[in-house]
Design a protein around this motif. Structure first.
Motif, PDB file in Angstrom:
ATOM      1  N   ALA A 254       1.010  -1.192  -0.011  1.00 51.99           N
ATOM      2  CA  ALA A 254      -0.011   0.112   0.034  1.00 51.99           C
ATOM      3  C   ALA A 254       0.895   1.256  -0.053  1.00 51.99           C
ATOM      4  O   ALA A 254       2.099   0.982   0.314  1.00 51.99           O
ATOM      5  CB  ALA A 254      -1.027   0.104   1.295  1.00 51.99           C
ATOM      6  N   ASP A 255       0.350   2.564  -0.416  1.00 53.34           N
ATOM      7  CA  ASP A 255       1.035   3.680  -0.356  1.00 53.34           C
ATOM      8  C   ASP A 255       1.223   4.251   1.046  1.00 53.34           C
ATOM      9  O   ASP A 255       0.281   3.919   1.882  1.00 53.34           O
ATOM     10  CB  ASP A 255       0.516   4.482  -1.130  1.00 53.34           C
ATOM     11  CG  ASP A 255       0.651   4.453  -2.529  1.00 53.34           C
ATOM     12  OD1 ASP A 255       1.589   3.717  -2.939  1.00 53.34           O
ATOM     13  OD2 ASP A 255      -0.146   4.625  -3.527  1.00 53.34           O
ATOM     14  N   PRO A 256       2.345   4.913   1.443  1.00 49.40           N
ATOM     15  CA  PRO A 256       2.161   5.529   2.612  1.00 49.40           C
ATOM     16  C   PRO A 256       1.093   6.573   2.798  1.00 49.40           C
ATOM     17  O   PRO A 256       0.878   7.294   1.595  1.00 49.40           O
ATOM     18  CB  PRO A 256       3.817   6.161   3.010  1.00 49.40           C
ATOM     19  CG  PRO A 256       4.002   6.034   1.398  1.00 49.40           C
ATOM     20  CD  PRO A 256       3.594   4.905   0.858  1.00 49.40           C
ATOM     21  N   ILE A 257       0.544   6.879   3.974  1.00 54.37           N
ATOM     22  CA  ILE A 257      -0.621   7.948   3.735  1.00 54.37           C
ATOM     23  C   ILE A 257      -0.106   9.226   3.490  1.00 54.37           C
ATOM     24  O   ILE A 257      -1.127  10.156   3.240  1.00 54.37           O
ATOM     25  CB  ILE A 257      -1.336   7.954   5.301  1.00 54.37           C
ATOM     26  CG1 ILE A 257      -0.315   8.298   6.278  1.00 54.37           C
ATOM     27  CG2 ILE A 257      -1.759   6.402   5.658  1.00 54.37           C
ATOM     28  CD1 ILE A 257      -0.934   8.547   7.859  1.00 54.37           C
ATOM     29  N   VAL A 258       1.209   9.481   3.259  1.00 54.80           N
ATOM     30  CA  VAL A 258       1.624  10.855   3.127  1.00 54.80           C
ATOM     31  C   VAL A 258       1.363  11.143   1.767  1.00 54.80           C
ATOM     32  O   VAL A 258       1.104  12.655   1.255  1.00 54.80           O
ATOM     33  CB  VAL A 258       3.150  11.105   3.183  1.00 54.80           C
ATOM     34  CG1 VAL A 258       3.801  10.290   2.280  1.00 54.80           C
ATOM     35  CG2 VAL A 258       3.651  12.380   3.370  1.00 54.80           C
ATOM     36  N   VAL A 259       0.816  10.380   0.831  1.00 57.73           N
ATOM     37  CA  VAL A 259       0.435  10.658  -0.320  1.00 57.73           C
ATOM     38  C   VAL A 259      -0.954  11.069  -0.628  1.00 57.73           C
ATOM     39  O   VAL A 259      -1.433  11.868  -1.737  1.00 57.73           O
ATOM     40  CB  VAL A 259       0.586   9.254  -1.445  1.00 57.73           C
ATOM     41  CG1 VAL A 259       1.808   8.695  -1.382  1.00 57.73           C
ATOM     42  CG2 VAL A 259      -0.591   8.352  -1.375  1.00 57.73           C
ATOM     43  N   HIS A 260      -2.000  10.916   0.503  1.00 58.45           N
ATOM     44  CA  HIS A 260      -3.207  11.531   0.400  1.00 58.45           C
ATOM     45  C   HIS A 260      -3.380  12.931   0.562  1.00 58.45           C
ATOM     46  O   HIS A 260      -2.764  13.450   1.544  1.00 58.45           O
ATOM     47  CB  HIS A 260      -4.301  10.562   1.461  1.00 58.45           C
ATOM     48  CG  HIS A 260      -4.095   9.197   1.222  1.00 58.45           C
ATOM     49  ND1 HIS A 260      -4.473   8.475   0.018  1.00 58.45           N
ATOM     50  CD2 HIS A 260      -3.574   8.226   2.064  1.00 58.45           C
ATOM     51  CE1 HIS A 260      -4.016   7.215   0.220  1.00 58.45           C
ATOM     52  NE2 HIS A 260      -3.747   6.917   1.489  1.00 58.45           N
TER      53      HIS A 260
END
Length: 596
Positions: free
Chosen positions: A336-342
Motif C-alpha cells: 500500500a502507499d504511505p498515507i503521506v500521498v493522500h
C-alpha cells in the motif's frame, strides 16, 4: 513516536535572512555577539534538548510528580537533567551579566525556549517560571534584594515561582485575600493560600524564591491595593546560604490533564517572612512585568508543540501504509502507499508546517524588538519597540497557543487510532498544549487586553510598528513579479484588518461590549495578517535563491511552496473573521441570562 530534530536551518533563516540580526549586534549590549555565535549556541541547545529532555518527556508524563509530607518529587531523570541544564549555562543564557548571566539576546533565548518546550514542556516550566520571577525582581526589587537573590536564580541553584491565583480569584486579582503585616525590622509576615502555582514546590533546586501578591491592612480596595513580596522557601543565613524553612507549605498538587511532570501546587503561607518588591500597593505594576514575560514565553510553548507535533506526524505519515493514492499507486513495490500521498493528510501536514514556521518568524520579530526595547540607545527607538511588543504580546500568547493546540490535534488525527492511544506519545501533545490557552491569562483575556488596553492609547500609536511596515511592503512590491498574487492577497487581508480596527474603535467608544464581542476574532485577524506579511517577505527572499544550485535550493523551494499553501488555505480565513467582526454583538448578547 515523539520525533524531533531541532529546526536549526529555519532558525538561521529567520535570524539572519528574514530579520536583520545586525540590528541586535549594533546594540552595545550585544556588540560581542554575531550570527556564528548564535548558530553555535542554538546547535548546542538543540543537542541538549533532543538528547537529554526528549527521552524524559513520555516517562515524565507517565510518572508525574509526587507529594509526600509537603515535599514534591519530580519524575525520574528530571533532577539530573536540571543539573545538566544549569551546568551547561542554559539558565543564564539571556540573563544580565552584572548578576552572572551571559547577556545574550532574548531572541536567542526564545529560540532555545522553543526547543525546550518542543522536547519537554513540563521541564521547561521550572526554569521558565524562574525567568518570569527574575524579570519582576530585576525591574522592581531593591539593590539589596537583587544582589542577594538574582545571582543564584540565574545560575539555577535557586528557582522562582509566581504566586498570584487564589481559589476565589483568577483574572480578577483585586479579590485576593492573602495578607501582609509589616514588622519592625522592615520585613512582612504573609498569611493566605495560593493555587495553580507552577513550580511552587519541587526537588530540582536548593531554594525556591516565591513572588507573592498580597494586601496590606491599609490597602485601597481592588487591584490598586495589591503589593508584591519576595518570600523564599528557605530563609537565608548571614552568609547567604539557605537556612531554616520559611512558613511556606505545599498542601497539594493538582492532578491535571497534561504537563504532569510539572508540579502545579497549592501553597499555604503561614506567617511567612517576606520582603516588599517595589512600592506598597504597586504590586500590579510588577506583576504585569512578570506576566508579560510569561505570556511571550507561553506563546513559545505553543510554537514548540506545533513543531514537534508536525515532525512526529510527518514521520508517521511516511511510514504508515494505508490504501493507494487517488492518482494511482505511488509506491507500487509496497503493499500500500504511505498515507503521506493522500490529499487530506497533506492538508494536515501543511497546516502544521505553516503554523510552526509562521509563528517562528513572528516570534523572532517580537523577540528582536523586545531586545531593542531593553537595550536600544535612543529613547524614541526604545519607545517604538515597547509599543510594538505591547501590541503583539497578547497576539503571540493567544494565537501561538491556539495554533499549537490545533497542530497537536492534527498530529493525533494523522496517526488515527494510534494517535489516540498513549503508545506513540502524540496524545500527550494534545494534553500538554491545552493548558497554554488558559494559564497566564486565558486567550479570551488576551483578546480583551488587545482591544481594550493595546489599541486605544495614544490614538492607536501601538499599531504603527505593525501597520507601517506592512503598508510600506505592499506599496514597494505591488509590481514585484516574484510575489505573484501574494501582494494582492496581503493587501486585501490588511484592508480588512484596517476596516475592522476602525469599526472596533468607533463602536467600542459607544459600547464596550461591541469591542468585547469582536476581540477574539480581531486578535486572530491581526495575527493572520502579521503571518501573511512575513510569508510574503519570505518569498521575496527565497525566490531568487531557489534558482541557485546548492544544498539550500530545496530549502528555499520548500519555503515558497509553504507560503503558497498559507495564502491559498489559511489566509482566506481573514475574510470570514472580518464578517464576524462586522456583525457586531447583537446575536451574541441576545439571550437573557436565564435562557442558557
Amino acid at each position: 513516536m515523539q520525533t524531533y530534530t531541532p529546526p536549526l536551518r529555519d532558525m538561521k533563516f529567520v535570524l539572519t535572512e528574514l530579520h536583520d540580526f545586525s540590528r541586535l549586534t549594533a546594540l552595545d549590549a550585544f556588540s560581542e555577539v554575531d550570527a556564528d555565535l548564535a548558530e553555535t549556541v542554538l546547535e548546542e541547545g538543540g543537542k541538549f534538548t533532543s538528547e537529554v529532555l526528549l527521552p524524559l518527556n513520555m516517562s515524565g508524563d507517565r510518572e508525574g510528580c509526587r507529594l509526600e509530607n509537603g515535599v514534591v518529587t519530580t519524575p525520574h531523570g528530571f533532577r539530573d537533567a536540571y543539573r545538566q541544564f544549569c551546568e551547561g549555562g542554559w539558565s543564564a543564557l539571556s540573563a544580565p551579566p552584572e548578576y552572572g548571566g551571559q547577556g545574550l539576546p532574548e531572541t536567542i533565548g526564545m529560540m532555545l525556549s522553543e526547543m525546550i518546550c518542543a522536547t519537554n514542556l513540563s521541564f521547561g516550566l521550572y526554569p521558565g517560571l524562574t525567568g518570569g520571577a527574575m524579570v519582576a525582581l530585576r525591574k522592581y526589587g531593591s539593590e539589596e534584594l537583587k544582589a542577594r537573590y538574582l545571582p543564584k536564580m540565574i545560575s539555577g541553584e535557586w528557582s522562582g515561582s509566581m504566586c498570584l491565583t487564589e481559589a476565589h480569584c483568577g483574572t480578577d486579582l483585586g479579590l485576593l485575600r492573602t495578607k501582609a503585616v509589616p514588622q519592625e525590622d522592615g520585613t512582612y509576615r504573609l498569611s493566605g493560600a495560593k493555587i495553580f502555582i507552577s513550580a511552587g514546590e519541587h526537588d530540582l533546586s536548593e531554594n525556591i524564591i516565591h513572588l507573592v501578591l498580597a494586601r496590606l491592612a491599609d490597602a485601597p480596595a481592588g487591584i490598586k491595593g495589591i503589593s508584591l513580596f519576595l518570600v523564599p522557601k528557605f530563609l537565608l543565613r548571614d552568609d547567604g546560604t539557605p537556612g531554616e524553612r520559611n512558613g511556606v507549605l505545599c498542601t497539594g498538587i493538582e492532578h491535571k490533564m497534561g504537563i504532569k511532570a510539572s508540579a502545579t501546587c497549592q501553597l499555604a503561607f503561614e506567617d511567612a517572612k517576606g520582603w516588599l518588591v517595589g512600592a506598597p500597593h504597586k504590586g500590579m505594576q510588577a506583576m504585569f512585568a512578570m506576566m508579560n514575560a510569561e505570556r511571550l514565553g507561553v506563546g513559545i510553548q505553543g510554537l514548540g508543540i506545533a513543531e514537534v507535533a508536525y515532525q512526529s506526524a510527518v514521520a508517521y505519515a511516511k511510514e504508515r501504509l494505508q490504501g493507494r493514492s487517488l492518482a494511482g499507486a505511488k509506491y507500487p513495490a509496497l503493499p500500500a502507499d504511505p498515507i503521506v500521498v493522500h490529499p487530506d493528510v497533506r492538508r494536515m501536514l501543511m497546516t502544521m508546517r505553516v503554523n510552526a514556521e509562521g509563528c517562528r518568524a513572528l516570534g523572532a520579530w517580537v523577540a528582536m524588538t523586545l531586545d531593542v526595547a531593553e537595550h536600544g540607545a535612543g529613547e524614541r527607538e526604545r519607545r517604538d519597540a515597547e509599543d510594538f511588543v505591547a501590541l503583539m504580546t497578547p497576539v503571540v500568547k493567544a494565537m501561538f497557543t491556539d495554533l499549537g493546540f490545533e497542530s497537536a490535534n492534527l498530529a493525533m488525527q494523522t496517526y488515527g487510532g494510534h494517535g489516540y492511544i498513549a503508545d506513540h506519545g502524540v496524545e500527550q501533545f494534545v494534553r500538554d498544549s491545552r493548558i497554554a490557552m488558559i494559564y497566564e491569562g486565558t486567550n479570551g483575556i488576551q483578546a480583551l487586553d488587545l482591544v481594550g488596553r493595546k489599541l486605544p492609547p495614544h490614538m492607536g500609536r501601538n499599531l504603527r510598528g505593525l501597520f507601517h511596515p506592512i503598508a510600506a511592503f505592499i506599496a514597494e512590491n505591488k509590481e514585484n513579479p516574484l510575489l505573484g498574487e501574494m501582494v494582492t492577497g496581503l493587501e486585501r487581508a490588511f484592508g480588512a484588518l484596517q476596516l475592522a480596527t476602525g469599526q472596533i474603535a468607533e463602536r467600542g467608544m459607544k459600547d464596550p461590549e461591541e469591542a468585547g464581542a469582536a476581540a477574539t476574532d480581531y486578535l486572530r485577524l491581526i495575527g493572520l495578517v502579521s503571518l501573511a506579511y512575513l510569508w510574503a517577505r519570505t518569498v521575496a527572499i527565497a525566490v531568487p535563491k531557489s534558482f541557485a544550485a546548492g544544498p539550500d535550493q530545496a530549502f528555499y523551494s520548500t519555503k515558497i511552496a509553504s507560503a503558497r499553501f498559507f495564502y491559498d488555505r489559511v489566509l482566506p480565513e481573514s475574510a470570514s473573521l472580518y464578517l464576524k467582526i462586522k456583525a457586531g454583538k447583537a446575536s451574541m448578547m441576545a439571550l437573557a441570562d436565564d435562557a442558557f
